[in-house]
Scaffold this motif. Sequence first.
Motif, short mmCIF file in Angstrom:
data_model
loop_
_atom_site.label_atom_id
_atom_site.label_comp_id
_atom_site.label_asym_id
_atom_site.label_seq_id
_atom_site.Cartn_x
_atom_site.Cartn_y
_atom_site.Cartn_z
N PRO A 107 -23.83 64.03 126.61
CA PRO A 107 -22.65 63.39 127.20
C PRO A 107 -22.08 62.24 126.38
N MET A 108 -22.92 61.39 125.79
CA MET A 108 -22.40 60.28 125.00
C MET A 108 -21.65 60.79 123.78
N ALA A 109 -22.19 61.81 123.13
CA ALA A 109 -21.51 62.37 121.96
C ALA A 109 -20.13 62.92 122.35
N LYS A 110 -20.06 63.58 123.49
CA LYS A 110 -18.78 64.13 123.92
C LYS A 110 -17.76 63.02 124.19
N MET A 111 -18.22 61.90 124.71
CA MET A 111 -17.29 60.78 124.91
C MET A 111 -16.83 60.22 123.58
N TRP A 112 -17.74 60.08 122.62
CA TRP A 112 -17.34 59.60 121.30
C TRP A 112 -16.35 60.55 120.64
N GLN A 113 -16.46 61.84 120.92
CA GLN A 113 -15.58 62.82 120.30
C GLN A 113 -14.19 62.87 120.93
N PRO A 115 -10.71 61.29 121.79
CA PRO A 115 -9.83 60.18 121.43
C PRO A 115 -9.48 59.33 122.64
N GLY A 116 -9.50 58.04 122.47
CA GLY A 116 -9.24 57.12 123.56
C GLY A 116 -10.49 56.78 124.34
N VAL A 117 -11.17 57.79 124.81
CA VAL A 117 -12.42 57.57 125.56
C VAL A 117 -13.47 56.96 124.63
N GLY A 118 -13.61 57.52 123.43
CA GLY A 118 -14.60 57.02 122.49
C GLY A 118 -14.38 55.56 122.15
N GLU A 119 -13.12 55.18 121.97
CA GLU A 119 -12.82 53.78 121.65
C GLU A 119 -13.18 52.87 122.81
N GLN A 120 -12.94 53.31 124.03
CA GLN A 120 -13.31 52.51 125.20
C GLN A 120 -14.82 52.37 125.31
N VAL A 121 -15.53 53.45 125.06
CA VAL A 121 -16.99 53.41 125.13
C VAL A 121 -17.53 52.45 124.07
N MET A 122 -16.99 52.51 122.88
CA MET A 122 -17.46 51.63 121.82
C MET A 122 -17.18 50.17 122.13
N ALA A 123 -16.07 49.90 122.78
CA ALA A 123 -15.74 48.51 123.13
C ALA A 123 -16.78 47.92 124.08
N GLY A 124 -17.37 48.76 124.91
CA GLY A 124 -18.38 48.28 125.85
C GLY A 124 -19.81 48.53 125.40
N PHE A 125 -19.97 48.96 124.16
CA PHE A 125 -21.28 49.33 123.61
C PHE A 125 -21.93 48.08 123.03
N THR A 126 -22.61 47.32 123.88
CA THR A 126 -23.16 46.02 123.48
C THR A 126 -24.61 46.14 123.02
N GLN A 127 -25.06 45.13 122.33
CA GLN A 127 -26.45 45.11 121.89
C GLN A 127 -27.41 45.05 123.08
N CYS A 158 -17.63 53.85 112.21
CA CYS A 158 -18.07 55.04 111.47
C CYS A 158 -18.51 56.15 112.41
N ILE A 159 -19.08 55.78 113.53
CA ILE A 159 -19.65 56.78 114.44
C ILE A 159 -18.58 57.71 114.98
N LEU A 160 -17.43 57.18 115.35
CA LEU A 160 -16.40 58.02 115.98
C LEU A 160 -15.91 59.13 115.05
N PRO A 161 -15.47 58.85 113.82
CA PRO A 161 -15.03 59.96 112.97
C PRO A 161 -16.15 60.92 112.59
N LEU A 162 -17.39 60.42 112.50
CA LEU A 162 -18.50 61.31 112.21
C LEU A 162 -18.65 62.34 113.32
#
Length: 240
Positions: A107-113, A115-127, A158-162
């Motif tokens: 599921p996480m990979a599908k969100m990263w793949q 557009p738009g959703v992946g950017e939102q997920v990354m914005a909230g992807f904290t340490q 880098c993760i999103l385009p990969l």
Amino acid sequence: MPAIFVHGVPETERLWDGVRERLSRKDTVAVSLPGFGCPIPDDFGCTKEEYLAWLIGEIEKVGEPVDIVGHDWGALLTARLVQVRPDLVRTWTIGGAAIDEGYDWHPMAKMWQTPGVGEQVMAGFTQDAMVTALTAEAVPEDAARGMASRIDDRMKACILPLYRSATTFMKDWHAEVEGMSARPGLMIWGEKDPYMQIEFAKRMAARAKARLVTVPGSHWWPLQFPAEVAAYLEEFWGSV
């Protein structure tokens, strides 16, 4: 010949510290995928093809066949390298990701793949969120904090385009798995891996005629079982 260690996502070469320090051999190198704790080359688009070409270039620099070890995306790139450039490889070891056309991205990979959703997920992807996720999978807290501390905006970018370059690659690379049997292979798998279940490892190991060993942990076995992994590697290398 040296042993080359390749990390995955969202990791850096430090993933392998615990394993490498427990090996008796000292000719080991852990490489850093561009953008993962290191700079990104100019005009590098962070696609799977570009990472593969980069890895091939790194191994070519060695000048002799290597023992190559990969985890997660490092496993996928290692497997593809064995398929297309077996002349660069003495042995291969992978875990945490297998090539199987029947696999459906987690599921996480599908969100990263997406557009738009992946950017939102990354914005909230904290340490802190990463530490929580890792410790929930029984990764030691100090190792979890170390790994999470190295996740930065460059890595996220880098993760999103990969992942977006890899929506069909399982089918694209599936047919050549049998050819990997030309080089001795070992697969190391966490019995409780939630991202790619062990049945995919079993199928790939059978097709590639690789040995499969398991550890009673999750996806992050290099952090959870460094001594056991080092022992498996040395036994494997010594048998070839």
